[in-house]
Design an enzyme around this catalytic site. Structure first.
Site, PDB file in Angstrom:
ATOM      1  N   THR A  10      -9.684 -38.646 -18.897  1.00 27.46           N
ATOM      2  CA  THR A  10     -11.033 -38.366 -19.375  1.00 27.46           C
ATOM      3  C   THR A  10     -11.704 -39.620 -19.918  1.00 27.46           C
ATOM      4  O   THR A  10     -11.025 -40.517 -20.440  1.00 27.46           O
ATOM      5  CB  THR A  10     -10.986 -37.296 -20.488  1.00 27.46           C
ATOM      6  OG1 THR A  10     -12.284 -37.142 -21.055  1.00 27.46           O
ATOM      7  CG2 THR A  10     -10.014 -37.680 -21.594  1.00 27.46           C
ATOM      8  N   LYS A  27      -4.938 -37.100 -24.629  1.00 21.94           N
ATOM      9  CA  LYS A  27      -5.114 -37.545 -23.250  1.00 21.94           C
ATOM     10  C   LYS A  27      -4.677 -39.002 -23.072  1.00 21.94           C
ATOM     11  O   LYS A  27      -4.226 -39.392 -21.992  1.00 21.94           O
ATOM     12  CB  LYS A  27      -6.577 -37.373 -22.816  1.00 21.94           C
ATOM     13  CG  LYS A  27      -6.950 -35.933 -22.536  1.00 21.94           C
ATOM     14  CD  LYS A  27      -6.168 -35.364 -21.374  1.00 21.94           C
ATOM     15  CE  LYS A  27      -7.039 -34.532 -20.479  1.00 21.94           C
ATOM     16  NZ  LYS A  27      -6.371 -34.135 -19.249  1.00 21.94           N
ATOM     17  N   LEU A  73      -4.595 -30.657 -13.919  1.00 20.56           N
ATOM     18  CA  LEU A  73      -5.945 -30.499 -14.452  1.00 20.56           C
ATOM     19  C   LEU A  73      -5.928 -29.663 -15.723  1.00 20.56           C
ATOM     20  O   LEU A  73      -6.967 -29.413 -16.324  1.00 20.56           O
ATOM     21  CB  LEU A  73      -6.853 -29.826 -13.410  1.00 20.56           C
ATOM     22  CG  LEU A  73      -6.873 -30.455 -12.017  1.00 20.56           C
ATOM     23  CD1 LEU A  73      -7.797 -29.665 -11.097  1.00 20.56           C
ATOM     24  CD2 LEU A  73      -7.284 -31.906 -12.061  1.00 20.56           C
ATOM     25  N   TYR A  84      -8.321 -34.640 -28.967  1.00 21.80           N
ATOM     26  CA  TYR A  84      -8.331 -34.478 -27.506  1.00 21.80           C
ATOM     27  C   TYR A  84      -8.171 -35.837 -26.829  1.00 21.80           C
ATOM     28  O   TYR A  84      -7.319 -36.015 -25.961  1.00 21.80           O
ATOM     29  CB  TYR A  84      -9.627 -33.794 -27.063  1.00 21.80           C
ATOM     30  CG  TYR A  84      -9.852 -33.829 -25.572  1.00 21.80           C
ATOM     31  CD1 TYR A  84      -9.072 -33.066 -24.715  1.00 21.80           C
ATOM     32  CD2 TYR A  84     -10.851 -34.620 -25.012  1.00 21.80           C
ATOM     33  CE1 TYR A  84      -9.267 -33.098 -23.345  1.00 21.80           C
ATOM     34  CE2 TYR A  84     -11.056 -34.663 -23.654  1.00 21.80           C
ATOM     35  CZ  TYR A  84     -10.262 -33.898 -22.808  1.00 21.80           C
ATOM     36  OH  TYR A  84     -10.454 -33.940 -21.454  1.00 21.80           O
ATOM     37  N   ARG A  96     -18.742 -24.573 -14.175  1.00 24.78           N
ATOM     38  CA  ARG A  96     -18.272 -25.165 -15.454  1.00 24.78           C
ATOM     39  C   ARG A  96     -17.990 -24.067 -16.464  1.00 24.78           C
ATOM     40  O   ARG A  96     -18.806 -23.178 -16.684  1.00 24.78           O
ATOM     41  CB  ARG A  96     -19.336 -26.108 -16.004  1.00 24.78           C
ATOM     42  CG  ARG A  96     -18.960 -26.744 -17.325  1.00 24.78           C
ATOM     43  CD  ARG A  96     -18.528 -28.131 -17.141  1.00 24.78           C
ATOM     44  NE  ARG A  96     -18.219 -28.716 -18.446  1.00 24.78           N
ATOM     45  CZ  ARG A  96     -17.421 -29.736 -18.582  1.00 24.78           C
ATOM     46  NH1 ARG A  96     -16.879 -30.265 -17.533  1.00 24.78           N
ATOM     47  NH2 ARG A  96     -17.169 -30.228 -19.745  1.00 24.78           N
ATOM     48  N   HIS A 126     -19.111 -34.180 -15.845  1.00 22.07           N
ATOM     49  CA  HIS A 126     -19.567 -33.660 -14.561  1.00 22.07           C
ATOM     50  C   HIS A 126     -19.809 -32.167 -14.725  1.00 22.07           C
ATOM     51  O   HIS A 126     -19.048 -31.472 -15.371  1.00 22.07           O
ATOM     52  CB  HIS A 126     -18.576 -33.969 -13.440  1.00 22.07           C
ATOM     53  CG  HIS A 126     -17.157 -33.598 -13.725  1.00 22.07           C
ATOM     54  ND1 HIS A 126     -16.369 -34.288 -14.634  1.00 22.07           N
ATOM     55  CD2 HIS A 126     -16.378 -32.616 -13.243  1.00 22.07           C
ATOM     56  CE1 HIS A 126     -15.184 -33.737 -14.686  1.00 22.07           C
ATOM     57  NE2 HIS A 126     -15.157 -32.711 -13.855  1.00 22.07           N
ATOM     58  N   GLU A 159     -13.115 -39.657 -22.544  1.00 24.91           N
ATOM     59  CA  GLU A 159     -12.847 -39.612 -23.985  1.00 24.91           C
ATOM     60  C   GLU A 159     -11.762 -40.608 -24.392  1.00 24.91           C
ATOM     61  O   GLU A 159     -11.590 -40.879 -25.582  1.00 24.91           O
ATOM     62  CB  GLU A 159     -12.462 -38.201 -24.419  1.00 24.91           C
ATOM     63  CG  GLU A 159     -13.590 -37.197 -24.326  1.00 24.91           C
ATOM     64  CD  GLU A 159     -14.700 -37.429 -25.362  1.00 24.91           C
ATOM     65  OE1 GLU A 159     -14.386 -37.874 -26.488  1.00 24.91           O
ATOM     66  OE2 GLU A 159     -15.856 -37.166 -25.027  1.00 24.91           O
TER      67      GLU A 159
END
Length: 182
Positions: A122, A150, A75, A146, A181, A176, A124
């Site tokens: 992700t 990923k 993660l 990013y 967060r 989410h 993304e």
């Protein structure tokens, strides 16, 4: 947030949970302190932290060799999209090559046949969305360092699964929110 909820879930299932935390001059463990019998010292119980970093292959090999895990959930990431433009190389190093380092550590430690690996991907990856809603056949089109990092992580997981028959999967997470967060 995800790591703290996952740790809670696994601890409720009687797992021994090991986490990697970057060394810092201040403690950044507020979201998991409730998981320890002694939250000030981060000891006692089935939750253990190891100092390490996804940019350091040696520490990953040492931790994986010591713990000999049966499941690994990656993660870890520099996950702020805007910051990824300012810290593009660091983002690629942690998010992309960091995943390769973890997979390589599994291989180096001889755990290919005994570890299950989960990579937190992700939404993304889709970036410039080609269709709504996205599905498994929607083309990837990342629009940030990013997302691109990923995407590398996504494909290196696929590569290790196919090349070494490693149980390795990607979970594509969409936005989410929770009270935890960061």
């Amino acid at each position: 947030q995800d790591g703290s909820y996952l740790a809670e879930f696994l601890l409720e299932k009687s797992y021994e949970v090991h986490g990697i935390v970057r060394r810092s001059s201040s403690f950044n463990t507020g979201r998991i302190e409730h998981l320890y019998k002694n939250p000030q010292a981060h000891i006692e119980g089935n939750m253990k932290l190891h100092y390490g970093d996804l940019t350091d292959s040696t520490c990953l090999v040492k931790i994986i060799n010591e713990v000999k895990p049966t499941e690994i959930y990656n993660l870890g990431a520099q996950s702020h999209v805007k910051i990824s433009f300012d810290l593009a190389e660091y983002t690629a190093d942690v998010d992309g090559v960091g995943t390769l380092r973890l997979l390589d550590a599994i291989k180096t430690c001889g755990l290919i046949n005994s570890v299950k690996f989960y990579q937190a991907s992700t939404s993304e990856l889709f970036g410039k969305v080609q269709e709504i809603p996205q599905k498994e056949t929607t083309p990837f089109y990342p629009r940030s360092p990013y997302g691109a990092a990923k995407l590398y992580a996504y494909w290196i997981v696929v590569n290790f699964r196919e090349a070494y028959n490693l149980f390795a999967v990607n979970g594509i997470l969409f936005n989410h929110e929770s009270p935890r967060r960061g």
